[in-house]
Design an enzyme around this catalytic site. Sequence first.
Site, mmCIF file in Angstrom:
data_model
loop_
_atom_site.group_PDB
_atom_site.id
_atom_site.type_symbol
_atom_site.label_atom_id
_atom_site.label_comp_id
_atom_site.label_asym_id
_atom_site.label_seq_id
_atom_site.Cartn_x
_atom_site.Cartn_y
_atom_site.Cartn_z
ATOM 1 C CE LYS A 188 31.179 -31.432 18.347
ATOM 2 N NZ LYS A 188 30.901 -32.302 19.467
HETATM 3 C C1 LIG Z 1 29.874 -33.206 20.205
HETATM 4 C C2 LIG Z 1 29.302 -32.947 21.540
HETATM 5 C C3 LIG Z 1 29.281 -33.888 22.550
HETATM 6 C C4 LIG Z 1 29.598 -35.333 22.354
HETATM 7 O O1 LIG Z 1 30.727 -35.592 21.684
HETATM 8 P P1 LIG Z 1 30.920 -36.995 20.893
HETATM 9 O O2 LIG Z 1 32.384 -37.049 20.714
HETATM 10 O O3 LIG Z 1 30.160 -36.867 19.612
HETATM 11 O O4 LIG Z 1 30.402 -38.059 21.774
HETATM 12 C C5 LIG Z 1 28.864 -33.512 23.811
HETATM 13 N N1 LIG Z 1 28.451 -32.269 24.052
HETATM 14 C C6 LIG Z 1 28.400 -31.341 23.094
HETATM 15 C C7 LIG Z 1 27.945 -29.968 23.444
HETATM 16 C C8 LIG Z 1 28.805 -31.655 21.800
HETATM 17 O O5 LIG Z 1 28.724 -30.749 20.833
#
Ligand SMILES: *Cc1c(COP(=O)(O)O)cnc(C)c1O
Length: 442
Positions: free
Chosen positions: A197
């Site tokens: 991210k």
């Molecule tokens: C990455 C992501 C999540 C979940 O995040 P994690 O930290 O991996 O649990 C939820 N929604 C979207 C759209 C994502 O891209």
Amino acid sequence: MTQLAIDGGQPELKRTDYKNWPIITRDDRRLIKQVLDSGIVAGGTAPQVKALETEWAAYTGSKYCLTTCSGTAALHMALAACGVGPGDEVITAAFTFLASASCAIHQNAIPVFVDIDPRTYCMDPAKLEAAITERTKAIIPVDIQGMPSDKDPILQIAKKHKLFVIEDACQAHGALYKGKHVGTFGDIGCFSLNNFKNLCGGEGGLFITNDENLMKKAALVRCFGDEVDEVSHRRKYNASILGYMYRNQELPAALTRAQLMHLDKNNKVRIANANYLTRELRKIPGVIPPYCPPDCKHVYFMYNVRFDPKAAGVNCEPRRFRIAVEKALFKEGMLVGQWQTLPVPAQDLFQSKLGYGATGYPWSVNEAKGITYNYDPCQFPVAQSLCDTYTVVHGIHPPNRKALMQKIVGTFQKVFGNLDVALAHADDVIYPGGDAKLYGAS
Ligand SMILES: *Cc1c(COP(=O)(O)O)cnc(C)c1O
């Protein structure tokens, strides 16, 4: 004529043309060292955790922030804080990551999907109201790939039907809708801190709200539902509601704080890289770069392109055309390939409804009353068509810059100048995709 790599020619790109994400700086080392020197590695009110919460609330302009062990945990915590439960329905977008929907199942509620807008790939507000029933409790719009969802019409519909809005901003740290941070429009905003991210803590999540009650309820959910004594600040070991163990830790919190110092600067590079690609790729007939409305700031967590065989002057089925182009690009050394291959409702979990073993739960709660849930992908033609025709161009994150973008554009030009050759290799056994190492994973 230049020979495509898929046809035995020289590849245009080398793996070493790509630099990895996240970028580790002396700030990361300094804050991580602070944690190690302090001897404090965990705790709901530990210094790095508290500082991260204060800093993210200030950055986004929200009153309260709680950090969690993942974005998925933040989403689940949000639904629990809103009092969503068995028999309730939660609406999200058909093109997203699974967690936007599975968080509802974690709360024993039933996910309902809405198709997406063909230009922004976010939930289509025009199709939202038709999905609302008397059982709907919450809407989870998703700021997909860094693009803000269309907040105004979604909030208006939510208000009319008295529904909670939980923004899944897990892919959109720093994105703005009409000048305001995503995650601050609805009742709660959720962010992920995983290694891919825009804001990275290794793993982790962030939950923001302006509502003190939701914050307090979520804080309970984050730590076993266990009450804390208001005077002594000690845990009572008396759970008042069902909770989970969703706390973050000092090392990821410190890493996140250091990364946050560079978020705006890094987003700026993503945007510059994306804008360059968009400007150049839109000149190639049959390549459709992403769209961003003028009143939004897209932070390009991912950079999508779609392919249109007709515009490219090729008589080919769209899905087959995408596969052929993707394989040819990949053989040129480009890190390219699909992220989601299906609309989320088309995944086996929703087709089989095996949420909790063979019970059909939580759908069975309402199905016992004669209500049916149909996840036929035909209901999401825009999301399906996107999944047929898109690919992700990896590497638009910093420290990658214009030099790599120029090579990417050159590679597109090479492949689109030789589409007949690319199409002749459509059935070659090649698995396009990114590289986990590109995103600090193994
Ligand atoms: C990455 C992501 C999540 C979940 O995040 P994690 O930290 O991996 O649990 C939820 N929604 C979207 C759209 C994502 O891209």
